[in-house]
Motif scaffolding. Structure first.
Motif, PDB file in Angstrom:
ATOM      1  N   MET A 160       0.820  -1.198   0.000  1.00 55.51           N
ATOM      2  CA  MET A 160       0.000   0.000   0.000  1.00 55.51           C
ATOM      3  C   MET A 160       0.864   1.262   0.000  1.00 55.51           C
ATOM      4  O   MET A 160       0.542   2.226  -0.663  1.00 55.51           O
ATOM      5  N   ARG A 161       1.980   1.221   0.769  1.00 57.39           N
ATOM      6  CA  ARG A 161       2.859   2.391   0.865  1.00 57.39           C
ATOM      7  C   ARG A 161       3.433   2.761  -0.506  1.00 57.39           C
ATOM      8  O   ARG A 161       3.445   3.931  -0.886  1.00 57.39           O
ATOM      9  N   LEU A 162       3.913   1.770  -1.255  1.00 57.23           N
ATOM     10  CA  LEU A 162       4.485   2.047  -2.576  1.00 57.23           C
ATOM     11  C   LEU A 162       3.442   2.568  -3.559  1.00 57.23           C
ATOM     12  O   LEU A 162       3.747   3.423  -4.390  1.00 57.23           O
ATOM     13  N   ILE A 163       2.248   2.068  -3.462  1.00 51.15           N
ATOM     14  CA  ILE A 163       1.174   2.559  -4.329  1.00 51.15           C
ATOM     15  C   ILE A 163       0.897   4.026  -4.025  1.00 51.15           C
ATOM     16  O   ILE A 163       0.750   4.847  -4.937  1.00 51.15           O
ATOM     17  N   LEU A 164       0.850   4.358  -2.750  1.00 46.15           N
ATOM     18  CA  LEU A 164       0.616   5.741  -2.343  1.00 46.15           C
ATOM     19  C   LEU A 164       1.759   6.644  -2.814  1.00 46.15           C
ATOM     20  O   LEU A 164       1.515   7.744  -3.323  1.00 46.15           O
ATOM     21  N   ILE A 165       2.989   6.195  -2.668  1.00 41.56           N
ATOM     22  CA  ILE A 165       4.147   6.968  -3.146  1.00 41.56           C
ATOM     23  C   ILE A 165       4.041   7.198  -4.648  1.00 41.56           C
ATOM     24  O   ILE A 165       4.266   8.304  -5.140  1.00 41.56           O
ATOM     25  N   PHE A 166       3.689   6.153  -5.390  1.00 41.61           N
ATOM     26  CA  PHE A 166       3.527   6.282  -6.840  1.00 41.61           C
ATOM     27  C   PHE A 166       2.436   7.291  -7.181  1.00 41.61           C
ATOM     28  O   PHE A 166       2.623   8.157  -8.045  1.00 41.61           O
ATOM     29  N   LEU A 167       1.300   7.204  -6.523  1.00 39.34           N
ATOM     30  CA  LEU A 167       0.178   8.113  -6.810  1.00 39.34           C
ATOM     31  C   LEU A 167       0.524   9.567  -6.482  1.00 39.34           C
ATOM     32  O   LEU A 167       0.191  10.480  -7.249  1.00 39.34           O
ATOM     33  N   ILE A 168       1.197   9.784  -5.370  1.00 41.33           N
ATOM     34  CA  ILE A 168       1.608  11.141  -5.006  1.00 41.33           C
ATOM     35  C   ILE A 168       2.615  11.682  -6.023  1.00 41.33           C
ATOM     36  O   ILE A 168       2.521  12.828  -6.455  1.00 41.33           O
ATOM     37  N   GLY A 169       3.576  10.860  -6.423  1.00 41.19           N
ATOM     38  CA  GLY A 169       4.547  11.270  -7.445  1.00 41.19           C
ATOM     39  C   GLY A 169       3.887  11.560  -8.779  1.00 41.19           C
ATOM     40  O   GLY A 169       4.224  12.540  -9.451  1.00 41.19           O
ATOM     41  N   VAL A 213       1.086  16.884  11.405  1.00 39.66           N
ATOM     42  CA  VAL A 213       1.947  17.044  12.576  1.00 39.66           C
ATOM     43  C   VAL A 213       1.243  16.734  13.904  1.00 39.66           C
ATOM     44  O   VAL A 213       1.858  16.141  14.781  1.00 39.66           O
ATOM     45  N   PRO A 214      -0.026  17.090  14.082  1.00 39.49           N
ATOM     46  CA  PRO A 214      -0.659  16.733  15.368  1.00 39.49           C
ATOM     47  C   PRO A 214      -0.822  15.226  15.587  1.00 39.49           C
ATOM     48  O   PRO A 214      -1.049  14.794  16.710  1.00 39.49           O
ATOM     49  N   ARG A 215      -0.701  14.436  14.542  1.00 42.63           N
ATOM     50  CA  ARG A 215      -0.837  12.983  14.678  1.00 42.63           C
ATOM     51  C   ARG A 215       0.349  12.413  15.454  1.00 42.63           C
ATOM     52  O   ARG A 215       1.442  12.957  15.434  1.00 42.63           O
ATOM     53  N   ALA A 216       0.138  11.307  16.098  1.00 50.39           N
ATOM     54  CA  ALA A 216       1.210  10.648  16.851  1.00 50.39           C
ATOM     55  C   ALA A 216       2.287  10.101  15.915  1.00 50.39           C
ATOM     56  O   ALA A 216       3.472  10.144  16.223  1.00 50.39           O
ATOM     57  N   ARG A 217       1.857   9.597  14.765  1.00 49.85           N
ATOM     58  CA  ARG A 217       2.803   9.068  13.766  1.00 49.85           C
ATOM     59  C   ARG A 217       2.137   9.061  12.401  1.00 49.85           C
ATOM     60  O   ARG A 217       0.918   9.079  12.297  1.00 49.85           O
ATOM     61  N   PRO A 218       2.922   9.014  11.332  1.00 51.83           N
ATOM     62  CA  PRO A 218       2.338   8.961   9.993  1.00 51.83           C
ATOM     63  C   PRO A 218       1.618   7.636   9.752  1.00 51.83           C
ATOM     64  O   PRO A 218       1.834   6.651  10.471  1.00 51.83           O
ATOM     65  N   LEU A 219       0.787   7.603   8.728  1.00 52.26           N
ATOM     66  CA  LEU A 219       0.029   6.390   8.430  1.00 52.26           C
ATOM     67  C   LEU A 219       0.908   5.239   7.962  1.00 52.26           C
ATOM     68  O   LEU A 219       0.660   4.088   8.290  1.00 52.26           O
ATOM     69  N   PHE A 220       1.940   5.542   7.172  1.00 50.37           N
ATOM     70  CA  PHE A 220       2.723   4.481   6.552  1.00 50.37           C
ATOM     71  C   PHE A 220       4.196   4.491   6.970  1.00 50.37           C
ATOM     72  O   PHE A 220       5.067   4.075   6.221  1.00 50.37           O
ATOM     73  N   ASP A 221       4.495   4.972   8.161  1.00 49.85           N
ATOM     74  CA  ASP A 221       5.868   4.958   8.658  1.00 49.85           C
ATOM     75  C   ASP A 221       5.834   4.929  10.186  1.00 49.85           C
ATOM     76  O   ASP A 221       4.783   5.107  10.785  1.00 49.85           O
TER      77      ASP A 221
END
Length: 143
Positions: free
Chosen positions: A1-10, A61-69
């Protein structure tokens, strides 16, 4: 899922570069030509990027951590040092001369324009010098 998201954002970023015309070096160079054929459209592209970034930081930034890291990778350096000034100056001069920045050049590589490939080669060489150069100089000085 992370790589798909990276591809879509790029892909979305690349599409934005192409639609805005920032893949055309003449458009960027004309932005810097205030006394001649000035083209202010880059201001609007930068303004749009800043607006998206502002919203992104406010949401993320207010989140405790990112969704995919595991954690956020935010800049921590606060001081302006020689390396930052030299890097920013080199980037700005190269952008003004070539009309490309890395973000604008990469989506245009598919056009197979020699100037884009030359710029990208110089970009990669500059990255290698910046990363490997200090270590090589330190080793040479200690020898």
């Amino acid at each position: 899922m992370r790589l798909i998201l990276i591809f879509l954002i790029g892909a979305l970023f690349g599409l934005g570069i192409v639609i805005s015309g920032m893949g055309n070096p003449a458009k960027v160079v004309n932005f810097f030509d205030i006394a001649g054929t000035w083209d202010p459209s880059l201001i609007f592209v930068m303004g749009g990027a800043l607006a998206v970034t502002l919203v992104g930081y406010r949401v993320a930034v207010p989140r405790a951590r990112p969704l995919f890291d595991v954690n956020f990778h935010l800049p921590v350096a606060k001081q302006i040092d020689r390396r930052l000034v030299l890097g920013a100056t080199t980037f700005g001069v190269g952008w003004g001369i070539a009309g490309f920045c890395p973000g604008g050049a990469l989506p245009v590589l598919g056009a197979f324009d020699a100037s884009v490939w030359l710029f990208t080669g110089a970009l990669v060489a500059g990255i290698l010098v910046a990363r490997l150069g200090p270590g090589l100089l330190a080793r040479r000085a200690s020898a």
